[in-house]
Design a protein around this motif. Sequence first.
Motif, PDB file in Angstrom:
ATOM      1  N   ALA A 101       0.654  -1.081  -0.121  1.00  0.00           N
ATOM      2  CA  ALA A 101      -0.110  -0.337   0.491  1.00  0.00           C
ATOM      3  C   ALA A 101       0.676   1.450  -0.076  1.00  0.00           C
ATOM      4  N   THR A 105       0.906   4.456  -2.810  1.00  0.00           N
ATOM      5  CA  THR A 105       0.535   6.030  -3.049  1.00  0.00           C
ATOM      6  C   THR A 105       1.940   6.722  -2.856  1.00  0.00           C
ATOM      7  N   ALA A 115      -2.996   0.115  -7.298  1.00  0.00           N
ATOM      8  CA  ALA A 115      -3.683  -0.090  -5.873  1.00  0.00           C
ATOM      9  C   ALA A 115      -5.409  -0.275  -5.757  1.00  0.00           C
ATOM     10  N   LEU A 116      -5.971  -0.427  -6.695  1.00  0.00           N
ATOM     11  CA  LEU A 116      -7.416  -1.140  -7.288  1.00  0.00           C
ATOM     12  C   LEU A 116      -6.923  -2.626  -7.110  1.00  0.00           C
ATOM     13  N   LEU A 118      -4.932  -3.868  -5.548  1.00  0.00           N
ATOM     14  CA  LEU A 118      -3.965  -4.783  -3.825  1.00  0.00           C
ATOM     15  C   LEU A 118      -5.520  -4.159  -3.182  1.00  0.00           C
ATOM     16  N   ALA A 119      -6.730  -3.410  -3.564  1.00  0.00           N
ATOM     17  CA  ALA A 119      -7.456  -3.119  -2.589  1.00  0.00           C
ATOM     18  C   ALA A 119      -8.688  -4.352  -2.617  1.00  0.00           C
ATOM     19  N   THR A 120      -8.616  -4.847  -3.968  1.00  0.00           N
ATOM     20  CA  THR A 120      -9.715  -6.167  -4.481  1.00  0.00           C
ATOM     21  C   THR A 120      -8.792  -7.507  -3.922  1.00  0.00           C
ATOM     22  N   GLY A 122      -6.817  -7.379  -0.786  1.00  0.00           N
ATOM     23  CA  GLY A 122      -7.230  -6.827   0.584  1.00  0.00           C
ATOM     24  C   GLY A 122      -8.693  -7.868   0.790  1.00  0.00           C
ATOM     25  N   THR A 123      -9.881  -6.919   0.072  1.00  0.00           N
ATOM     26  CA  THR A 123     -10.789  -7.337   0.187  1.00  0.00           C
ATOM     27  C   THR A 123     -11.240  -8.342   0.552  1.00  0.00           C
TER      28      THR A 123
END
Length: 201
Positions: A101, A105, A115-116, A118-120, A122-123
């Motif tokens: 993360a 950034t 980042a997208l 990583l967010a997916t 991680g969720t």
Amino acid sequence: MSTASDQASGRREPGELFGPRFELFADVLAIGLVTAVACLPLVTVPAALATACTLLRRRQRYAEPCTAGHYVRALRARRRRADLTAGGLLLAFGALFAADAALATAGLPGAVPFALFLATAGTALAVLALRACAQEEAADNWPAALRAAARNTVRDLPGSALVLLALATAAVCAWVLPPLLLLVPGPLAAALTAVERRVSA
């Protein structure tokens, strides 16, 4: 004294001041407090949350007591080596996610799609980990619990959405009112148990 069937159905006997649902609410808050304390070393988070889910599940099925004392005894009876291994892996993944993360950034090329992703990821991993803690196999077999959680995460997408909503609600409550951080593990464990109970039903 109310029977197990009365507690399961939520009926209140004549003369009772509080019904079984109110008692469940109190048990969830008590379990949340002791779970929060048990999570303080961080490496014990999976075992602490799995123990809370186990006690709430047994309360629903067999009307067993769900007190802080029962929680402590159940936590002590777990396989500590396997639990510590699961906790260590969780911390390692958390550290790796935090490092990724930070890179996302940092303004490097391709940071936005990374980042997208990583967010997916991680969720999905958060939902998988939470559902694993609610599996009955989490009592003594974490690999089996992860396999069952992965299966349920994919096959039961509405349940996965409910788990994500419960996690988001817990996070918002703790952010808005930080003292609630000591209680949110209880409602979170209750939500996880209810989602898995919904699958088995």
